[in-house]
Scaffold this motif. Structure first.
Motif, mmCIF file in Angstrom:
data_model
loop_
_atom_site.group_PDB
_atom_site.id
_atom_site.type_symbol
_atom_site.label_atom_id
_atom_site.label_comp_id
_atom_site.label_asym_id
_atom_site.label_seq_id
_atom_site.Cartn_x
_atom_site.Cartn_y
_atom_site.Cartn_z
ATOM 1 N N GLU A 5 0.843 -1.202 0.000
ATOM 2 C CA GLU A 5 0.000 0.000 0.000
ATOM 3 C C GLU A 5 0.876 1.249 0.000
ATOM 4 O O GLU A 5 1.611 1.493 0.959
ATOM 5 C CB GLU A 5 -0.900 0.011 1.249
ATOM 6 N N ARG A 57 2.836 0.685 3.414
ATOM 7 C CA ARG A 57 2.705 -0.519 4.251
ATOM 8 C C ARG A 57 2.891 -1.775 3.413
ATOM 9 O O ARG A 57 2.550 -1.818 2.231
ATOM 10 C CB ARG A 57 1.307 -0.569 4.878
ATOM 11 N N LEU A 59 1.844 -5.703 3.828
ATOM 12 C CA LEU A 59 1.073 -6.661 4.624
ATOM 13 C C LEU A 59 1.223 -8.054 4.018
ATOM 14 O O LEU A 59 1.075 -8.228 2.805
ATOM 15 C CB LEU A 59 -0.412 -6.275 4.649
ATOM 16 N N ASP A 64 1.493 -6.733 9.347
ATOM 17 C CA ASP A 64 2.492 -5.761 8.915
ATOM 18 C C ASP A 64 3.872 -6.426 8.918
ATOM 19 O O ASP A 64 4.331 -6.911 9.960
ATOM 20 C CB ASP A 64 2.476 -4.553 9.868
ATOM 21 N N THR A 66 6.776 -5.249 8.710
ATOM 22 C CA THR A 66 7.869 -4.562 9.409
ATOM 23 C C THR A 66 7.793 -4.744 10.922
ATOM 24 O O THR A 66 8.666 -4.276 11.644
ATOM 25 C CB THR A 66 7.854 -3.052 9.089
ATOM 26 N N LYS A 67 6.734 -5.406 11.398
ATOM 27 C CA LYS A 67 6.582 -5.609 12.845
ATOM 28 C C LYS A 67 6.563 -7.111 13.150
ATOM 29 O O LYS A 67 6.308 -7.916 12.277
ATOM 30 C CB LYS A 67 5.279 -4.967 13.332
#
Lengths: 248, 265
Positions: A5, A57, A59, A64, A66-67
């Protein structure tokens, strides 16, 4: 499923990704096409965390990217690099079984070797290749070993970075067929970047074209020839004239 | 439109840029070193890579370290004998050779040999891995490059370089002994007794501490330069060159500081 996104990435003043929106449905094979330097490799590296996006982002199945636990995230991926990126200091079987010899997926050495030989067989290489070093193999064989390494841990998502670059047309066809067969067998989600139109037609369910840092067009491969987009048309016909500037 | 800056202003700006660049590099190397210690203390550990690094840094460096130390010890004995004869002090050859090798020449020469042989090799290998996307491949295979490439090499350097320094000290003294006995007419038993009696524990300790420091510097700078390599063959060449330059300068600087710490009066 992979969803991008408004993904953005710049290197200095050069904006490589200027808001990429793309969805790769689960179990489908998406091929991203685009000229050299259009940001295709950067896109893959952002998803894998090898480059940090400036914005947007990523996904993966709604999470997510990155987390959360990085190792658990990466354990779901396999990647075939453009130059195979085999570890020179390790024999072929240890390259293939790299993930199975250490970390969370560690297995006994004999079992890991057996799986490596099985994967080598799957990509058309005989077991006697297992104890050779990467430098002893041809480019096509190295690509196959890279493919075997990418699938060794049965990943859910596989990335292919220019899988046929530098190969003769017959070997390129062999690699394309292997990618198609293996991803179908495994039910894996595949994301390939290439500018080889033969590969696109052999591998893709869906195609997206990256140009000017954005997805210019995307759709099923069957609609590629009738996209109606002048950029896509110029790219697939390889014409020097059109909206995409060609240096002479 | 503004006037172009004058020559002194441009010179000053150049100097300022160079200082800022140096400070930035010191900061990056410090962060890299801190990252090494953080990864050293947290699992996973890669034992096989550590053993391989022990072999390549330690075992395979033995010939070059041994030959360098032996010939330097021999040359030192000749120089001290020739120089000492000017004021009738030829008899101090065993003591000065021992002191010179253990306190200074042993650690520094071994450190510089390790910088030439090991630092360059580490930098070139890691830089090539970076250029050929092998480092990226490691990451995608859930393996942290710092843990897999840097920790085993630097840890091996920390352990094995002091041993090489100790061995270099002994071989250097042996070189002096050989020249002293065969060419300069020293009595073997007297030469050994004078060497043994003259050396103090602090001399040996300072030598080994320098070995630890030089082992850390040489392997860390090899890994740092390799990891920060630019693209292509030129990037690998530049990384290799800068790793040896920076390791050598840091080794000589650390040697000066450590000598001051141990022996300042």
């Amino acid at each position: 499923m992979i969803q991008l996104e408004n993904l953005q990435k710049s290197f200095g003043p050069h904006k490589v990704l200027a808001g990429v929106d793309l969805t790769v449905p689960q179990g489908r094979s998406m091929v991203i096409i685009g000229g050299s330097g259009s940001g295709k490799s950067v896109l893959l590296k952002c998803i894998l965390g090898l480059e940090t996006p400036d914005g947007g982002r990523i996904l993966v199945d709604g999470q997510d990217a990155t987390k959360g636990d990085r190792d658990a995230f990466l354990a779901r991926f396999g990647m075939l690099f453009q130059g195979a990126a085999l570890f020179d200091s390790l024999p072929v079987w240890q390259n293939v079984a790299f993930r199975l010899l250490r970390g969370a997926l560690k297995r006994p050495k004999a079992e890991a070797r057996e799986i490596a030989i099985e994967k080598l067989r799957r990509v058309g290489l005989s077991p006697d290749v297992a104890d050779k070093f990467p430098a002893e193999l041809s480019g096509g064989m190295q690509k196959r070993v890279g493919l075997a390494r990418a699938i060794a841990a049965e990943p859910q998502i596989i990335f292919f970075d220019e899988p046929t670059t530098g190969l003769d047309p017959i070997m390129a066809g062999v690699i394309d067929d292997l990618i198609r067969e293996i991803t179908a067998e495994m039910g894996a989600t595949a994301l390939t970047i290439t500018h080889d139109m033969g590969s696109v037609r052999a591998i893709a369910d869906e195609v997206a074209m990256l140009h000017g840092g954005k997805i210019r067009w995307s759709g099923p491969v069957a609609e590629l020839d009738a996209s109606g987009d002048p950029y896509v048309e110029q790219f697939i016909t390889g014409s020097a004239t059109g909206p995409i500037a060609a240096l002479r | 439109m503004r006037d172009a800056p004058s020559l002194p202003v441009r010179a000053l700006a150049g100097l300022g840029g160079a200082v800022l660049g140096l400070l930035a590099m010191i900061g990056r190397v410090t962060l890299f070193a801190l990252s090494f210690f953080r990864h050293l203390l947290t699992p996973p550990f890669y034992g096989r890579e550590f053993v391989v690094a022990l072999g390549s840094i330690g075992w395979l460096s033995l010939p070059v370290v041994g030959m360098t130390a032996f010939f330097t010890g021999g040359a030192l004995a000749l120089q001290i004998y020739a120089g000492g004869s000017r004021f009738d002090a030829q008899a101090v050859v065993p003591q000065i050779v021992a002191l010179g090798m253990v306190r200074e020449l042993g650690p520094v020469l071994v450190g510089l040999m390790i910088a030439a042989r090991v630092t360059s090799s580490i930098a070139a290998e890691i830089a090539t891995m970076k250029v050929t996307e092998q480092i990226d491949a490691l990451v995608t295979l859930s393996t942290h490059p710092m843990k897999y490439l840097t920790v085993p090499r630097v840890l091996a350097g920390l352990i094995v370089v002091p041993l090489l320094v100790g061995l270099g000290d002994v071989i250097g003294i042996l070189g002096g002994f050989t020249v002293g006995v065969k060419s300069l007419g020293f009595n073997p038993a007297v030469y050994i007794r004078n060497t043994w009696d003259f050396l103090e524990p602090l001399d040996v300790i300072s030598s080994l501490v320098k070995g630890v420091a030089f082992g850390f510097i040489s392997t860390l700078m090899g890994c740092y330069a390799g990891m920060r390599s630019g693209r292509g063959a030129q990037g690998v060449g530049e990384a290799t060159k800068s790793s040896v330059e920076s390791a050598s300068v840091l080794i000589l600087t650390a040697n000066f500081i450590l000598t001051g710490v141990f022996f300042s009066v």
